[in-house]
Design a protein around this motif. Structure first.
Motif, PDB file in Angstrom:
ATOM      1  N   LEU A  39     -13.937 -35.313   6.500  1.00  0.00           N
ATOM      2  CA  LEU A  39     -14.363 -34.563   7.674  1.00  0.00           C
ATOM      3  C   LEU A  39     -15.832 -34.791   7.998  1.00  0.00           C
ATOM      4  N   SER A  40     -16.482 -35.689   7.291  1.00  0.00           N
ATOM      5  CA  SER A  40     -17.890 -35.977   7.547  1.00  0.00           C
ATOM      6  C   SER A  40     -18.043 -36.693   8.881  1.00  0.00           C
ATOM      7  N   THR A  41     -19.213 -36.508   9.497  1.00  0.00           N
ATOM      8  CA  THR A  41     -19.518 -37.221  10.746  1.00  0.00           C
ATOM      9  C   THR A  41     -20.090 -38.611  10.476  1.00  0.00           C
ATOM     10  N   ALA A  42     -20.329 -38.937   9.213  1.00  0.00           N
ATOM     11  CA  ALA A  42     -20.854 -40.265   8.874  1.00  0.00           C
ATOM     12  C   ALA A  42     -19.811 -41.338   9.184  1.00  0.00           C
ATOM     13  N   LEU A  43     -20.293 -42.538   9.512  1.00  0.00           N
ATOM     14  CA  LEU A  43     -19.417 -43.699   9.676  1.00  0.00           C
ATOM     15  C   LEU A  43     -19.443 -44.500   8.381  1.00  0.00           C
ATOM     16  N   VAL A  44     -18.248 -44.891   7.904  1.00  0.00           N
ATOM     17  CA  VAL A  44     -18.130 -45.554   6.611  1.00  0.00           C
ATOM     18  C   VAL A  44     -17.383 -46.866   6.801  1.00  0.00           C
ATOM     19  N   MET A 263     -15.053 -23.203   7.280  1.00  0.00           N
ATOM     20  CA  MET A 263     -15.312 -24.577   7.710  1.00  0.00           C
ATOM     21  C   MET A 263     -14.161 -25.103   8.580  1.00  0.00           C
ATOM     22  N   MET A 264     -12.928 -24.802   8.176  1.00  0.00           N
ATOM     23  CA  MET A 264     -11.775 -25.238   8.970  1.00  0.00           C
ATOM     24  C   MET A 264     -11.810 -24.602  10.363  1.00  0.00           C
ATOM     25  N   PHE A 265     -12.119 -23.322  10.414  1.00  0.00           N
ATOM     26  CA  PHE A 265     -12.136 -22.628  11.700  1.00  0.00           C
ATOM     27  C   PHE A 265     -13.284 -23.118  12.583  1.00  0.00           C
ATOM     28  N   ARG A 266     -14.407 -23.510  11.977  1.00  0.00           N
ATOM     29  CA  ARG A 266     -15.512 -24.067  12.776  1.00  0.00           C
ATOM     30  C   ARG A 266     -15.080 -25.342  13.483  1.00  0.00           C
ATOM     31  N   SER A 296      -1.694 -32.666   9.003  1.00  0.00           N
ATOM     32  CA  SER A 296      -2.898 -33.468   8.788  1.00  0.00           C
ATOM     33  C   SER A 296      -4.142 -32.600   8.989  1.00  0.00           C
ATOM     34  N   LEU A 297      -5.131 -32.798   8.145  1.00  0.00           N
ATOM     35  CA  LEU A 297      -6.396 -32.089   8.305  1.00  0.00           C
ATOM     36  C   LEU A 297      -7.334 -32.822   9.256  1.00  0.00           C
ATOM     37  N   ASN A 298      -6.838 -33.864   9.877  1.00  0.00           N
ATOM     38  CA  ASN A 298      -7.645 -34.619  10.835  1.00  0.00           C
ATOM     39  C   ASN A 298      -7.427 -34.168  12.272  1.00  0.00           C
ATOM     40  N   ASN A 299      -6.611 -33.116  12.465  1.00  0.00           N
ATOM     41  CA  ASN A 299      -6.437 -32.583  13.817  1.00  0.00           C
ATOM     42  C   ASN A 299      -6.567 -31.064  13.800  1.00  0.00           C
ATOM     43  N   ALA A 300      -6.773 -30.497  14.973  1.00  0.00           N
ATOM     44  CA  ALA A 300      -7.053 -29.070  15.095  1.00  0.00           C
ATOM     45  C   ALA A 300      -5.891 -28.209  14.600  1.00  0.00           C
ATOM     46  N   GLU A 301      -4.664 -28.647  14.843  1.00  0.00           N
ATOM     47  CA  GLU A 301      -3.504 -27.860  14.418  1.00  0.00           C
ATOM     48  C   GLU A 301      -3.474 -27.708  12.894  1.00  0.00           C
ATOM     49  N   GLY A 302      -3.682 -28.810  12.189  1.00  0.00           N
ATOM     50  CA  GLY A 302      -3.674 -28.751  10.734  1.00  0.00           C
ATOM     51  C   GLY A 302      -4.859 -27.985  10.189  1.00  0.00           C
ATOM     52  N   TYR A 306      -4.607 -24.673   7.905  1.00  0.00           N
ATOM     53  CA  TYR A 306      -5.203 -24.648   6.579  1.00  0.00           C
ATOM     54  C   TYR A 306      -6.190 -23.486   6.446  1.00  0.00           C
ATOM     55  N   GLY A 307      -6.958 -23.234   7.495  1.00  0.00           N
ATOM     56  CA  GLY A 307      -7.858 -22.084   7.467  1.00  0.00           C
ATOM     57  C   GLY A 307      -7.101 -20.785   7.256  1.00  0.00           C
ATOM     58  N   LYS A 308      -5.968 -20.648   7.924  1.00  0.00           N
ATOM     59  CA  LYS A 308      -5.145 -19.451   7.752  1.00  0.00           C
ATOM     60  C   LYS A 308      -4.589 -19.357   6.333  1.00  0.00           C
TER      61      LYS A 308
END
Length: 331
Positions: A39-44, A263-266, A296-302, A306-308
């Protein structure tokens, strides 16, 4: 074929060429591939030079939390102890690091893995002190303020949870003896097993912190059962954990559940409307869905789900007798 000019942001390309020239005496890798995950904003990127692969990381958003100076200081200290992969180059000014690329293999022996993670956490905590950043609990206080201001959930949906958490806030005190060099994000994405040992990556959240933060985060993914948590603490302390140590560990587990939930909710604040329903699958069911690719934790739904899950588990724990006993031990 991909090149620096085709995959690296234009404002970083010159700095990347400088980095490669200093580290490897070349301005262009033989191969370059952008990597996803986390979930980092860094490019790898995975880069190939003279038949070997390396990891190129670009810090894209510099702020108090994403501070290249602190991050690279912690990275180099960890690499010097062979906890993090070998470092070939860092530039605070340009936000660039180059390290060994770790080829991962599945770690099937979960007991040995838990032993290794406990030992690794202890090694991190014994490193020369990382730079200070913030009191972790005070940082969470700010996250709570932001969460309430977002209007993501109605106040009544989380009122009991925050009222019970306040008991931790007034009971769990920072102690000098527990302030150690900490990674602060020891989740599976940041622990890479190469077939012989585990390497810890992504040091952007590292700073001087309470030792129980790393232990609680390890337990969240690798030691969910009481007997596993006992093994984690016994291995880390090299002795039977005391009731006081177990109480601090348990309370920090709740702090970290709250932290990751917030963090998930943010991440989803801009994607969903006010929600009054905190219902979610059990942690076991959710992790099964995650492992099976249905979530998936890469989209808002997941992320929202997960936050819930985390908030629900936290509320169950805060209502327990074990919670009251832990508070009593620390009061």
């Amino acid at each position: 074929m991909e090149t620096i000019l085709t995959v690296i942001p234009a404002d970083k390309s010159a700095a990347v060429k400088t980095a490669l020239l200093q580290a490897f005496q070349t301005e262009e890798p033989e191969s370059i591939e952008i990597l996803s995950g986390g979930l980092s904003t860094a490019l790898v990127y995975k880069i190939g030079i003279r038949g070997k692969h390396y990891l190129l990381r670009l810090v894209m958003e510099v702020n108090a939390m994403n501070d290249p100076k602190r991050q690279f200081t912690c990275l180099r200290l960890a690499a010097s102890a062979e906890i993090a992969p070998k470092v070939y180059y860092t530039s605070v000014t340009d936000g660039i690091s180059i390290t060994d690329f770790i080829y991962t293999q599945p770690q099937t022996d979960k007991t040995n893995l838990l032993h290794e993670l406990a030992t690794t956490a202890k090694k991190i905590h014994e490193l020369p002190l990382f730079p200070s950043f913030m009191n972790f609990l005070e940082g969470i206080d700010l996250f709570i303020v932001g969460f309430k201001a977002s209007g993501l959930f109605s106040a009544t949906a989380t009122a009991e949870l925050f009222a019970l958490y306040h008991k931790i806030r007034t009971t769990y005190h920072w102690q000098e003896v527990d302030l150690v060099s900490s990674h602060n994000d020891l989740n599976p994405n940041n622990i890479l097993f190469d077939g012989a040992k585990s390497w810890i990556i992504d040091w952007e959240a590292a700073f001087l912190n309470d030792r129980y933060v790393d232990l609680a985060i390890i337990a969240q993914s690798y030691a969910r059962k009481p007997e596993q948590q006992h093994l984690l603490l016994k291995t880390y302390f090299d002795a039977e954990p005391t009731d006081y140590q177990k109480a601090r560990f348990f309370l920090m587990q709740q702090v970290c559940l709250l932290y990751y939930g917030l963090m998930m909710f943010r991440l989803v604040t801009d994607h969903v409307v006010t929600d009054t329903d905190l219902s979610a699958p059990s942690p076991e069911d959710f992790y099964a869905l995650l492992a099976g690719g249905q979530v998936s934790l890469n989209n808002a739904e997941g992320q929202l789900q997960y936050g819930k899950v985390l908030f629900n588990q936290l509320l169950i724990n805060l209502r327990s007798q074990k919670f009251e006993e832990a508070l009593e031990l620390l009061s």
